[in-house]
Design an enzyme around this catalytic site. Structure first.
Site, PDB file in Angstrom:
ATOM      1  N   CYS A   1      16.783 -14.588  22.958  1.00 37.58           N
ATOM      2  CA  CYS A   1      16.955 -15.427  21.776  1.00 37.58           C
ATOM      3  C   CYS A   1      16.056 -16.662  21.840  1.00 37.58           C
ATOM      4  O   CYS A   1      14.840 -16.529  21.723  1.00 37.58           O
ATOM      5  CB  CYS A   1      18.425 -15.783  21.586  1.00 37.58           C
ATOM      6  SG  CYS A   1      18.794 -16.407  19.920  1.00 37.58           S
TER       7      CYS A   1
ATOM      8  N   HIS B   1      21.130 -10.727  21.674  1.00 38.20           N
ATOM      9  CA  HIS B   1      21.832 -11.195  22.868  1.00 38.20           C
ATOM     10  C   HIS B   1      22.345 -10.004  23.677  1.00 38.20           C
ATOM     11  O   HIS B   1      23.538  -9.665  23.618  1.00 38.20           O
ATOM     12  CB  HIS B   1      22.989 -12.124  22.487  1.00 38.20           C
ATOM     13  CG  HIS B   1      22.541 -13.498  22.106  1.00 38.20           C
ATOM     14  ND1 HIS B   1      22.489 -14.540  23.002  1.00 38.20           N
ATOM     15  CD2 HIS B   1      22.090 -13.977  20.925  1.00 38.20           C
ATOM     16  CE1 HIS B   1      22.037 -15.621  22.391  1.00 38.20           C
ATOM     17  NE2 HIS B   1      21.792 -15.303  21.127  1.00 38.20           N
TER      18      HIS B   1
ATOM     19  N   GLU C   1      23.046  -9.813  26.712  1.00 40.32           N
ATOM     20  CA  GLU C   1      24.069 -10.176  27.699  1.00 40.32           C
ATOM     21  C   GLU C   1      25.483 -10.004  27.139  1.00 40.32           C
ATOM     22  O   GLU C   1      26.450  -9.940  27.909  1.00 40.32           O
ATOM     23  CB  GLU C   1      23.858 -11.619  28.177  1.00 40.32           C
ATOM     24  CG  GLU C   1      24.361 -12.714  27.263  1.00 40.32           C
ATOM     25  CD  GLU C   1      23.485 -12.996  26.046  1.00 40.32           C
ATOM     26  OE1 GLU C   1      23.817 -13.900  25.253  1.00 40.32           O
ATOM     27  OE2 GLU C   1      22.447 -12.306  25.890  1.00 40.32           O
TER      28      GLU C   1
END
Length: 258
Positions: free
Chosen positions: A112, A217, A219
């Site tokens: 990001c 994202h 993660e």
């Protein structure tokens, strides 16, 4: 031995009256690195940048995480909108880290803001705000009201790219939690994935051993989608390779001096 992965900290405040300044990182980045076999090390914003050198030469990889807006003055523009939160010290730290990683060929993963920062570090620019600056039909990219792991649009991955090799698919669904995005690509940077509206969602630097980035994202997605686990695993594996080469070099120097 596991590779050490540097993760720049964020600044904030804690306490009932917000009287305690703190450095921190989101848990999801830490555990994504850990799950792939790396050891995350939070990099604080120190007063003396020279002291960073004591830490940097011990790192095997760098994760540039998401967060607040990158200020337009970092890519030689005046702010044309009311920006969200910015942090000049954080921009300075992360640009320094990105330059160091590029020069030393340190495996790097941008997420990001981190992807945007990597682009700016090599002379690229950003859309300060997609809703007001992008000409053309636009998907909704700022979906902050949704759960962070909810996917909202697809990304087509460039055939033959390193990202295609790592992820192993031609198209992938992503979450979307941003209002800034890559505009003009920096020197040596290649777009390796586009959203349906043409926004750059994945990029890489082919002339380096491992420098990849995602606008989404991952993660927040890797535990539900093994495709994104491959990205973190490839990043940590590249960092392990870097660690091994450094140890071999050190052993050779010690043998030569014996």
């Amino acid at each position: 031995m596991r590779p050490l992965i540097g993760v720049p900290s964020r600044t904030g405040v804690r306490g009932e009256n917000a009287e305690k300044p703190v450095y921190y990182s989101n848990k999801s980045y830490i555990h994504a690195v850990e799950s792939a076999g790396g050891v995350p090390v939070i990099i604080p914003i120190m007063n003396d940048y020279e002291s960073l050198r004591s830490l940097l030469f011990r790192l095997d990889g760098l994760l540039l995480s998401g967060g607040i807006d990158v200020h337009p003055n970092t890519y030689k523009e005046e702010a044309t909108i009311d920006l969200s939160e910015t942090d000049a010290e954080l921009d300075k730290l992360e640009l320094s880290l990105a330059h160091w990683a590029w020069q030393e060929d340190i495996p790097t993963l941008g997420i990001c803001r981190g992807m945007q920062l990597m682009n700016v570090s090599l002379g690229g620019s950003l859309y300060q705000d997609l809703a007001t600056g992008y000409e053309g039909d636009l998907l909704k990219h700022a979906n902050w009201q949704l759960p962070r792991n909810e996917t909202v649009h697809s990304v087509s991955i460039t055939p033959g790219s390193r990202m295609r090799e790592v992820l192993g698919v031609d198209k992938i669904l992503v979450n979307s939690l941003h209002h800034q995005a890559v505009k003009n690509l920096g020197k040596g940077i290649v777009a390796s994935g586009l959203a349906e509206d043409g926004i750059v969602e994945l990029l890489e630097i082919p002339e380096r051993s491992f420098m990849l980035a995602a606008q989404c994202h991952p993660e927040e997605l890797y535990s539900d989608n093994p495709v994104w686990s491959r990205l973190f695993q490839a990043f940590v594996d590249a960092s392990s390779d870097k660690m091994g080469r450094q140890m071999d070099t050190l052993a050779s120097v010690m043998r030569a001096s014996a």
